[in-house]
Design a protein around this motif. Sequence first.
Motif, short mmCIF file in Angstrom:
data_model
loop_
_atom_site.label_atom_id
_atom_site.label_comp_id
_atom_site.label_asym_id
_atom_site.label_seq_id
_atom_site.Cartn_x
_atom_site.Cartn_y
_atom_site.Cartn_z
N ILE A 116 -19.56 24.64 -64.72
CA ILE A 116 -20.74 23.84 -64.37
C ILE A 116 -21.74 25.11 -64.05
N TYR A 117 -22.95 25.02 -64.89
CA TYR A 117 -23.74 26.60 -64.22
C TYR A 117 -25.21 25.44 -64.14
N VAL A 118 -24.66 25.70 -62.24
CA VAL A 118 -25.39 24.85 -61.73
C VAL A 118 -26.58 26.41 -60.95
N PHE A 119 -25.02 27.12 -60.06
CA PHE A 119 -25.25 28.17 -59.41
C PHE A 119 -25.57 29.35 -59.86
N PRO A 120 -26.11 30.15 -59.73
CA PRO A 120 -26.55 31.79 -60.42
C PRO A 120 -25.20 32.79 -59.92
N ALA A 121 -24.51 32.42 -58.81
CA ALA A 121 -22.84 33.64 -58.16
C ALA A 121 -22.11 33.76 -59.21
N THR A 122 -21.32 34.74 -58.93
CA THR A 122 -20.88 35.51 -59.76
C THR A 122 -18.97 35.40 -58.52
N PHE A 123 -18.01 35.38 -58.85
CA PHE A 123 -17.47 36.06 -58.23
C PHE A 123 -16.95 36.57 -57.21
N PRO A 124 -17.76 37.99 -57.40
CA PRO A 124 -18.03 39.54 -56.66
C PRO A 124 -18.77 38.93 -55.68
N TRP A 125 -19.42 38.01 -56.26
CA TRP A 125 -20.58 38.21 -55.24
C TRP A 125 -20.07 36.97 -54.08
N ILE A 126 -18.64 35.95 -54.54
CA ILE A 126 -18.51 35.27 -53.31
C ILE A 126 -17.56 36.01 -52.52
N GLN A 127 -16.40 36.95 -53.02
CA GLN A 127 -16.20 38.10 -52.46
C GLN A 127 -16.95 38.89 -50.56
N GLY A 128 -18.37 39.39 -51.79
CA GLY A 128 -18.77 39.99 -50.89
C GLY A 128 -18.93 39.50 -49.91
N TYR A 129 -19.18 38.10 -49.76
CA TYR A 129 -20.23 36.40 -48.86
C TYR A 129 -19.41 36.69 -48.01
N PHE A 130 -17.49 36.77 -48.18
CA PHE A 130 -17.44 37.17 -46.79
C PHE A 130 -16.95 38.09 -46.68
N LEU A 131 -16.95 39.00 -47.27
CA LEU A 131 -16.49 40.70 -46.49
C LEU A 131 -17.79 40.74 -45.79
N PHE A 132 -19.33 40.37 -46.37
CA PHE A 132 -20.55 40.03 -45.20
C PHE A 132 -20.66 39.50 -44.08
N LEU A 133 -20.13 38.23 -43.88
CA LEU A 133 -19.20 37.36 -43.38
C LEU A 133 -18.47 37.87 -41.96
N ALA A 134 -17.36 38.85 -42.90
CA ALA A 134 -16.29 39.21 -41.58
C ALA A 134 -17.19 39.83 -40.49
N VAL A 135 -17.81 40.82 -41.22
CA VAL A 135 -18.47 42.35 -40.90
C VAL A 135 -19.64 42.04 -39.68
N SER A 136 -20.24 40.38 -40.50
CA SER A 136 -21.24 40.47 -38.95
C SER A 136 -20.59 39.48 -38.01
N ALA A 137 -19.36 38.45 -37.90
CA ALA A 137 -19.28 38.46 -36.77
C ALA A 137 -18.43 38.86 -36.25
N ALA A 138 -17.55 40.43 -36.98
CA ALA A 138 -16.95 41.36 -36.43
C ALA A 138 -18.55 42.62 -35.08
N ILE A 139 -19.76 42.56 -35.52
CA ILE A 139 -20.62 43.11 -35.26
C ILE A 139 -21.09 42.37 -34.08
N SER A 140 -21.33 40.97 -34.31
CA SER A 140 -21.48 39.67 -33.13
C SER A 140 -21.00 39.61 -32.08
N ILE A 141 -19.39 39.74 -32.54
CA ILE A 141 -18.74 39.98 -31.41
C ILE A 141 -18.40 41.01 -30.10
N ALA A 142 -18.73 42.60 -30.96
CA ALA A 142 -18.70 43.38 -30.18
C ALA A 142 -19.46 43.20 -29.60
N LEU A 143 -21.14 42.87 -30.01
CA LEU A 143 -22.58 43.22 -29.24
C LEU A 143 -22.84 42.01 -28.06
#
Length: 133
Positions: A61-88
């Motif tokens: 269903i073409y509802v969202f313009p997301a592609t699967f590389p974007w979905i993988q990038g989402y988890f990478l962004f979330l992991a890096v962001s969480a690591a920085i946040s926990i480090a701070l």
Amino acid sequence: MSAYLHYSLKLVFIIMLLFYLCKIAASDILCGKIKNIHILRILEISAAYFAIIVFCKLAGIYVFPATFPWIQGYFLFLAVSAAISIALWRISVWPAGDSKLHIAVSAAAPLVILNNSLTFNLQFNLLDRKSVV
């Protein structure tokens, strides 16, 4: 039809997100505390919205313009962001509530700005302006 569904779901997501962010801001200003339940609600809303995006992509269903590389990038962004946040938080730059809030907002922010057509329009406008100048 799918564009209307995309923007309707996104609008509901943004309204719910703003509701809980306002509750967090009020709680932080009045009590000096960020309640975990509000952060949990933001994470739940983000997870549900993300699940809808993935389901629509898998169902074709073409509802969202997301592609699967974007979905993988989402988890990478979330992991890096969480690591920085926990480090701070660990080096006592941020309190724990602010660190958890940053992780929750980092989970929601990419979902709010998810729109490849906006990126295309911005690139097209920039190219158009360069050719005129």
